[in-house]
Write a protein that holds these residues in place. Structure first.
Motif, PDB file in Angstrom:
ATOM      1  N   ILE A  73       0.949  -1.263  -0.012  1.00  0.00           N
ATOM      2  CA  ILE A  73      -0.074  -0.091   0.025  1.00  0.00           C
ATOM      3  C   ILE A  73       0.833   1.244   0.141  1.00  0.00           C
ATOM      4  O   ILE A  73       0.690   2.034  -0.682  1.00  0.00           O
ATOM      5  N   LEU A  74       1.879   1.329   0.885  1.00  0.00           N
ATOM      6  CA  LEU A  74       2.645   2.483   0.958  1.00  0.00           C
ATOM      7  C   LEU A  74       4.170   1.940   1.075  1.00  0.00           C
ATOM      8  O   LEU A  74       4.554   1.465   1.845  1.00  0.00           O
ATOM      9  N   PRO A  75       4.970   2.107  -0.125  1.00  0.00           N
ATOM     10  CA  PRO A  75       6.472   1.566  -0.192  1.00  0.00           C
ATOM     11  C   PRO A  75       7.286   2.303   0.976  1.00  0.00           C
ATOM     12  O   PRO A  75       7.112   3.393   1.242  1.00  0.00           O
ATOM     13  N   GLY A 255      -3.485   7.092   9.852  1.00  0.00           N
ATOM     14  CA  GLY A 255      -4.524   7.325   9.360  1.00  0.00           C
ATOM     15  C   GLY A 255      -4.291   7.070   7.636  1.00  0.00           C
ATOM     16  O   GLY A 255      -5.220   6.714   6.911  1.00  0.00           O
ATOM     17  N   GLN A 256      -3.267   7.557   7.397  1.00  0.00           N
ATOM     18  CA  GLN A 256      -2.654   7.730   5.866  1.00  0.00           C
ATOM     19  C   GLN A 256      -2.964   6.166   5.494  1.00  0.00           C
ATOM     20  O   GLN A 256      -3.376   6.120   4.059  1.00  0.00           O
ATOM     21  N   MET A 257      -2.419   5.279   6.250  1.00  0.00           N
ATOM     22  CA  MET A 257      -2.607   3.986   5.360  1.00  0.00           C
ATOM     23  C   MET A 257      -3.963   3.526   5.162  1.00  0.00           C
ATOM     24  O   MET A 257      -4.349   2.874   4.068  1.00  0.00           O
ATOM     25  N   TRP A 258      -4.746   3.891   5.960  1.00  0.00           N
ATOM     26  CA  TRP A 258      -6.080   3.112   5.830  1.00  0.00           C
ATOM     27  C   TRP A 258      -7.101   4.002   5.051  1.00  0.00           C
ATOM     28  O   TRP A 258      -7.988   3.784   4.304  1.00  0.00           O
ATOM     29  N   GLU A 259      -6.738   5.486   4.938  1.00  0.00           N
ATOM     30  CA  GLU A 259      -7.462   6.343   4.089  1.00  0.00           C
ATOM     31  C   GLU A 259      -7.053   5.731   2.560  1.00  0.00           C
ATOM     32  O   GLU A 259      -7.703   5.869   1.454  1.00  0.00           O
TER      33      GLU A 259
END
Length: 530
Positions: A73-75, A255-259
């Motif tokens: 999701i986020l490298p 929250g950035q991960m889940w958004e």
């Protein structure tokens, strides 16, 4: 028409379930979320450009599946972050202070990136700092004094020679692990501050799940292990979770991960309905037929049918929403499940009063901790977060200090009943009182209240199997996540319960046993069940 999965809650468990369903099956996820936020307890709250992490979320797991899931999701970062670069320049380091990912994004240029952060947390007690986990090193001996150290060493040796039997309470667990004196010094009062109950009234299961492998000997061995032998990979396979040296963290907070996950699943056809309370579930023969929810945005009550149902809402509320078809004993146990609630006060300051007296380089002499456990008896605050050290991008002005003061309470008690203005001033005065800040340095403040943050291991918890046995009979209902299972799961454990539930659907497995076994130390429970 394809099948539909109704998911209650847009936190890590609910969003993981939706992602797994939409990427591995043709089942359409529809998420019903109580609030207007994404991420549940892992959301990021933004106040005047400054970001708050409610509770502190280290992105680390012993599960390779979860670690890779996050990185998909986020490298991982490929260049130094703002504070790494500045520290490297200031301290004239010859190489980066963190091991970076080859070809990863530059956090100074891109937002969709996972930072690699150094783990640092300490205990503040007797107006002094102690390492966490506690180790019997020179500084600890100096801080505590010879007499107390002698008692700690004696009682620790005693329990190693004469093992504690019949471990029924958290007090038994702590004493069996650390000895009576160390338990009284560092665990007894702080745990009561966290839970509002003495350790003697809390189930040993909490210790088995949260600090199963933490011990004095392991902490000492970790501290003295030569640097060249330490595992410097992000996976840290040979290191206990409580002793990890680094972890991953989204640039803009958890929250950035889940958004980002929410955006991805919506692009693939999932639906997220926010600001809606689940008010009823329709129990049919052997399962759930549909649910009703009240949409506060439209002020309308709606009913929706589905083939599968995933619940991350508090079990207490889930059973209440099922109505009269629930057996009386199940209702009674669920009604008496207890929770611990949470308040975080965010303070923006020019500077802290405490200084960095460690050997860890820092900017502007800022203490290096991610969070600090406050064990002073004369204040109510439980933990202090330093958001600058989670990610420098959490702070609008990196020259300022952005902190979170964490309080554990119960809805309706004296802390919860305070007005926001009074509580924020109360929190400021407490930190001033113990010389961590000067109240004159406060520039801005805010606060967040979060009910039912921690499912409690006392009250009706000892009878929880009455509830789980009932819900497990509802074949298409899956209880997942922390509140969904009334189980003190970490973020990765909550995700694993969602993955297991989806895998059960794919494989046709009807037993829920594998879901309940996640984050359960079977050897502990087997050894001490009598």
């Amino acid at each position: 028409m394809g099948k539909i999965a109704i998911i209650i809650g847009a936190g890590p468990a609910g969003l993981t379930a939706a992602y797994e369903l939409i990427t591995k099956t043709d089942i359409k996820p529809i998420i019903i979320e109580k609030t207007n936020d994404i991420g549940g307890l892992s959301k990021t709250v933004v106040h005047n450009g400054n970001r708050m992490d409610i509770g502190g979320h280290r992105f680390f797991s012993k599960s390779d599946v979860v670690m890779q899931w996050w990185q998909n999701i986020l490298p991982l970062q490929g260049s130094g972050s703002k504070d790494n670069v500045r520290k490297d320049i200031n301290y004239q380091n010859k190489k980066n202070s963190v091991k970076l990912s080859a070809n990863g994004p530059d956090p100074e240029m891109e937002d969709e990136v996972m930072l690699i952060r150094k783990r640092s947390s300490r205990i503040f007690f007797l107006r002094k700092f102690f390492d966490y986990p506690i180790t019997l090193n020179r500084k600890t001996v100096s801080n505590l004094g010879f007499i107390r150290i002698f008692k700690i060493a004696f009682t620790y040796t005693w329990v190693k020679l004469f093992r504690v039997k019949n471990i029924r309470s958290l007090e038994d667990f702590f004493i069996s692990r650390f000895g009576t004196e160390l338990y009284k010094t560092f665990f007894k009062d702080y745990t009561k501050k966290v839970w509002g109950k003495p350790c003697s009234e809390i189930g040993a299961d909490w210790g088995a799940q949260r600090i199963r492998k933490l011990s004095v000997s392991r902490a000492i061995l970790h501290a003295i292990r030569p640097t060249f032998r330490k595992d410097k990979t992000i996976g840290q396979k040979g290191t206990d979770t409580s002793l990890i040296d680094q972890f991953m963290y989204p640039k803009l907070g958890p929250g950035q991960m889940w958004e980002t996950v929410a955006q991805l699943i919506e692009e693939k056809g999932a639906v997220i309905i926010k600001n809606s309370d689940v008010i009823g579930l329709d129990i049919t023969v052997g399962g759930i037929g549909g649910l009703s929810y009240f949409d506060h945005t439209t002020s309308l009550q709606n009913t929706i049918k589905g083939d599968y149902f995933f619940s991350t809402m508090p079990v207490k509320d889930l059973i209440a929403a099922m109505g009269d078809k629930v057996p009386g004993e199940v209702k009674e146990v669920a009604l008496n499940l207890q929770y611990r609630d949470f308040i975080t006060v965010g303070l923006l300051l020019n500077k802290l009063k405490i200084k960095n007296e460690t050997k860890v380089p820092s900017l502007d002499n800022l203490v290096p901790d991610n969070w600090i456990y406050i064990q002073e008896k004369d204040v109510k605050i439980g933990r202090l977060q330093i958001y600058n050290n989670w990610s420098p991008y959490m702070v609008a002005d990196v020259e300022k200090v952005w902190i979170g003061l964490e309080y554990f309470c119960n809805e309706g008690d004296e802390l919860w009943a305070m007005s926001d203005i009074d509580f924020m001033q109360f929190a400021i005065d407490e930190l001033h009182q113990i010389d961590i800040i000067d109240r004159c340095e406060v520039i801005d403040k805010t606060m967040i209240r979060v009910p039912k943050t921690y499912p409690a291991y006392f009250g009706a918890y000892t009878q929880f199997d009455v509830v789980s046995d009932f819900t497990d009979q509802l074949e298409n209902l899956f209880l997942i996540g922390r509140n969904g299972m009334h189980k003190y799961n970490n973020q990765d454990h909550s995700m694993l319960t969602a993955m297991a539930a989806v895998n059960n659907i794919i494989s046709g497995e009807t037993s829920k046993k594998n879901i309940w076994e996640i984050n359960t130390e079977e050897d502990f429970h087997e050894a001490h069940k009598n």
